[in-house]
Design an enzyme around this catalytic site. Structure first.
Site, PDB file in Angstrom:
ATOM      1  N   GLU A  98       0.817  -1.222   0.000  1.00 33.69           N
ATOM      2  CA  GLU A  98       0.000   0.000   0.000  1.00 33.69           C
ATOM      3  C   GLU A  98       0.854   1.276   0.000  1.00 33.69           C
ATOM      4  O   GLU A  98       0.925   2.001   0.998  1.00 33.69           O
ATOM      5  CB  GLU A  98      -0.953   0.011   1.193  1.00 33.69           C
ATOM      6  CG  GLU A  98      -1.983  -1.088   1.132  1.00 33.69           C
ATOM      7  CD  GLU A  98      -3.095  -0.939   2.170  1.00 33.69           C
ATOM      8  OE1 GLU A  98      -2.886  -0.221   3.160  1.00 33.69           O
ATOM      9  OE2 GLU A  98      -4.154  -1.541   1.977  1.00 33.69           O
ATOM     10  N   GLU A 152      -6.348  -7.960  -0.390  1.00 33.20           N
ATOM     11  CA  GLU A 152      -6.774  -7.992   1.012  1.00 33.20           C
ATOM     12  C   GLU A 152      -8.249  -7.626   1.072  1.00 33.20           C
ATOM     13  O   GLU A 152      -8.707  -6.753   0.325  1.00 33.20           O
ATOM     14  CB  GLU A 152      -6.011  -6.953   1.852  1.00 33.20           C
ATOM     15  CG  GLU A 152      -4.534  -7.212   1.986  1.00 33.20           C
ATOM     16  CD  GLU A 152      -3.840  -6.151   2.838  1.00 33.20           C
ATOM     17  OE1 GLU A 152      -4.530  -5.364   3.516  1.00 33.20           O
ATOM     18  OE2 GLU A 152      -2.605  -6.097   2.808  1.00 33.20           O
TER      19      GLU A 152
HETATM   20  C1  GLA Z   1      -4.072  -2.535   5.152  1.00 30.03           C
HETATM   21  C2  GLA Z   1      -2.727  -3.205   5.264  1.00 30.03           C
HETATM   22  C3  GLA Z   1      -2.732  -4.427   6.114  1.00 30.03           C
HETATM   23  C4  GLA Z   1      -3.601  -4.230   7.334  1.00 30.03           C
HETATM   24  C5  GLA Z   1      -4.993  -3.851   6.901  1.00 30.03           C
HETATM   25  C6  GLA Z   1      -5.959  -3.707   8.050  1.00 30.03           C
HETATM   26  O1  GLA Z   1      -4.795  -2.945   4.099  1.00 30.03           O
HETATM   27  O2  GLA Z   1      -2.189  -3.524   4.009  1.00 30.03           O
HETATM   28  O3  GLA Z   1      -1.393  -4.715   6.500  1.00 30.03           O
HETATM   29  O4  GLA Z   1      -3.053  -3.224   8.117  1.00 30.03           O
HETATM   30  O5  GLA Z   1      -4.917  -2.610   6.257  1.00 30.03           O
HETATM   31  O6  GLA Z   1      -7.231  -3.345   7.600  1.00 30.03           O
END
Ligand code: GLA
Length: 697
Positions: A186, A335
């Site tokens: 991210e 995710e």
């Molecule tokens: C982000 C991060 C993860 C985690 C999630 C929690 O997407 O990439 O490592 O912290 O948020 O929602």
């Protein structure tokens, strides 16, 4: 399986039992993987989880992997925050544990996506090389204790990132269980240190060539901003010179791209070509231009979190379509939340059935994988409260069974979905410069360009049942209808492409605020829509930020314009008025709000009003009728979400009921019911119910 089993049975025995008990549920590919077949191909639709083996004793791994296998999970994403375990002191690489974790997963029929750990550098690294820590806008250097503390433009950090990526690639680039790579995690935080500033100045020099050119294009005579030396150019992040702001964002995008490329090159040097490289993006996050950063990736992926509240199928579907547009191919959900998150104001859970509906909606929009974050909570650390598939005691929480259902269904539907992807008759145009430009100068604080885009997306998706979101410079010839909700920054290349599209018989609809800015974020020398004025045969006379909605009437009955109103004048004789403003501020009264003009077999329309929902629905009907757009599936009751994926010889429809009550859907003709078998002529779907239907072309 009773919870007690997990507590008293030793891990190895449990693992053995689990393998025997749950093997039949394996997909063919998993079975091949189990048998050590090095050429095995992952299944077409994958279910995954984020797994952090470094947080648990190795004796626990077989238990976790057996539970994953039982749930039908095809892959784990590992490693993306494990740098301090992979390289505990400088140059001391410890990757044996990772190899054991990957191999054990593989022996359970589970592939691995390996993350490079650069979103969380170890303490020894940032302590020894302080320039690797980013500096915030106030000049404060980040400290250890969180993540994303690194400086994305620092040469030393890039060198260290390249080293760790190279070591991982040398070790795992040919591991049969590793199917792909995730770079970092991210991308978001940038640095405002002096080195970055100097790089931005060099970037500006490369982009503009001469200071005279830069000064002219940014109109720096305004407020005495004229630059006489490249090293005078500041980093501007707060609303400032629009040309400077846009250049900074372009620099940020290019810098993320080169940050990523540094690691891609390191991996590609050693990795088998079959291993893909991606990164996990964040939907509408606009910190950088995703089209730029996606260029070097093999596939696009995003992290799909609802946060507070419940799934908005339109917004979520549009975000899928946005991500699909980055590379104009299927994508991954890297995710998603198993129930709830830990970072929203209220971290409510998704309802029973909603997680499954959300995953299927993603698949319908072109996702080929859905992966849950995370498998099990670390026993400490910032995210103790986040949703997981296992509880702190290591046994399944309630959502585990819903995810397991997806595991069974993905296996069931995989072969039908293999090789299919969405195909749309309608494109919505999107550019980051336009989004940024509007957000920097909203003019009405409530003018959110995402909401503007969605106001068009919603009714268009209802009618067409499939919408692409793409840049205005792509080949548009496949689309019957192209809609540009707020193409504020209109580059010459985009304008040329749009003119060509219309002249070739395409139907183009421009939304409010389109064609106002040049690619330097300067005002176009013509009124809106700038270079498209002569094609439209009309121009925007004036724009008004609205305190209250104003009346609009005409072709679509009586409606209102929200937040914003532009009226058009200087109409050519063959440019027709579709809607006119009613009595409001005097300036708008009786003036054209929407105009349209036929151009050969095509047309161009300008919508100066932000139409309310009812008006937008009628406008969408008119534009789809006029352009000959047909629904992918056919009429369905309100609340039924339809998406289609096509292969040469068959089409798969994903139907989901987001209405609170049960809905019956009659199919246009009999289709194969992929999840339940047989041929059906109608389906009845409870709330969150899903039907996967397939027909031969
Ligand atoms: C982000 C991060 C993860 C985690 C999630 C929690 O997407 O990439 O490592 O912290 O948020 O929602």
């Amino acid at each position: 399986m009773k919870k007690i089993v997990f507590r008293i049975v030793p891990a190895a025995v449990f693992s053995l039992l689990a393998c025997v008990l749950f093997l039949p549920r394996n997909t063919q590919a998993q079975a091949r993987l189990n048998s050590g077949n090095k050429t095995s191909v992952p299944p077409p639709i994958l279910l995954g989880v984020a797994w952090y083996p470094e947080r648990w004793p190795e004796s626990r791994w077989p238990v976790d992997l057996a539970l994953m296998q039982k749930a039908g999970i095809h892959f784990v994403r590992v490693g993306e925050f494990a740098w301090s375990i992979m390289e505990p002191t400088e140059g001391d690489y410890r990757l044996d544990w990772l190899e054991r974790a990957i191999d054990q997963a593989g022996r359970h029929g589970i592939y691995t996506v390996l993350g490079t750990p650069t979103a969380a550098p170890p303490a020894w690294l940032t302590q020894k090389y302080p320039t690797t820590l980013r500096v915030d806008e106030n000049g404060k250097r980040a400290e250890h204790g969180n993540r994303q503390q690194f400086n994305w433009d620092d040469p030393k950090y890039r060198e260290l990132a390249r080293d760790i990526a190279s070591h991982l690639a040398q070790r795992f680039g040919h591991n049969p269980y590793v199917i792909g790579w995730q770079i970092d995690n991210e991308y978001a935080e940038v640095s405002f240190d002096l080195h970055t500033r100097a790089d931005f100045q060099t970037w500006s020099k490369n982009y503009y060539g001469t200071l005279d050119n830069l000064n002219a294009r940014w109109t720096t005579s305004y407020w005495s901003q004229t630059y006489t030396n490249w090293d005078q150019i500041p980093i501007e992040t707060k609303p400032g010179n629009p040309g400077l702001l846009l250049s900074w964002k372009r620099f940020v995008s290019d810098t993320w791209r080169s940050y990523q490329k540094n690691q891609i090159d390191a991996i590609r040097r050693y990795a088998a070509p079959r291993q893909f490289i991606t990164t996990n993006m964040m939907g509408w996050f606009d910190g950088y231009d995703h089209y730029v950063v996606a260029k070097d990736l093999n596939l696009a992926a995003w992290d799909d979190y609802v946060g507070e509240g419940h799934l908005d199928p339109y917004k979520n579907g549009a975000t899928d379509d946005l991500t699909r547009g980055f590379k104009r191919q299927n994508f991954w959900i890297m995710e998603t939340q198993p129930g709830h998150v830990n970072w929203a104001p209220i971290n409510n859970d998704l309802n029973k059935g909603e997680i499954r509906a959300m995953a299927w909606e993603n698949i319908g929009h072109g996702a080929d994988a859905v992966s849950y974050w995370q498998w099990r909570s670390a026993m400490n650390g910032q995210e103790e409260y986040h949703g997981t598939l296992l509880g702190a005691d290591g046994t399944p929480v309630p959502v585990y069974s819903e995810v397991s259902q997806l595991g069974r269904e993905f296996a069931e539907a995989g072969s039908v979905l293999a090789g299919t992807s969405p195909k749309s008759q309608v494109a919505i145009l999107h550019t980051y410069p336009s989004f940024w430009a509007i957000n920097w100068q909203r003019h009405n604080k409530n003018y959110d360009p995402i909401n503007e885009l969605l106001s068009y997306y919603r009714p268009l998706h209802d009618i067409a049942q499939s919408v692409d979101i793409v840049q205005p410079t792509v080949d548009l010839s496949q689309y019957k209808l192209v809609v540009a909700p707020g193409l504020n920054v209109l580059s010459d290349a985009a304008a040329k492409n749009l003119i060509q599209y219309v002249k070739n018989g395409g139907h183009l609809l421009l939304g409010q605020r389109s064609g106002m800015k040049t690619s330097d974020n300067a005002l176009q020398p013509e009124r809106q829509p700038g270079p498209l004025v002569s094609l439209l045969g009309a121009r925007v006379a004036a724009y008004y930020a609205l305190l209250n909605p104003v009346p609009v009437s005409g072709q679509f009955g009586t409606n209102t314009s929200q937040l914003w109103a532009e009226y058009l004048n200087h109409l050519s004789p063959d440019t027709h008025v579709l809607e006119t403003y009613g009595k409001s501020n005097g300036w708008l009264d009786g003036n054209p709000a929407i105009v349209t003009r036929s151009v050969g077999k095509g047309s161009i329309t300008y919508v100066g009003a932000w139409m309310d929902e009812a008006g937008m629905a009628k406008l969408a009907h008119w534009m789809t009728e006029a352009s000959g757009v047909r629904p992918a599936f056919g009429p369905v009751p309100a609340g039924i979400d339809v998406n289609a994926r096509y292969a040469k010889d068959h089409t798969v429809f994903v139907l989901i009921n987001f209405d609170p009550t049960e809905q019956a859907v009659n199919l246009p003709h009999p289709m194969a019911d992929v999840l339940h078998g047989g041929t059906v002529q109608s389906v009845s779907l409870p709330r969150y119910g899903v039907a996967i239907l397939s027909e031969k072309n």
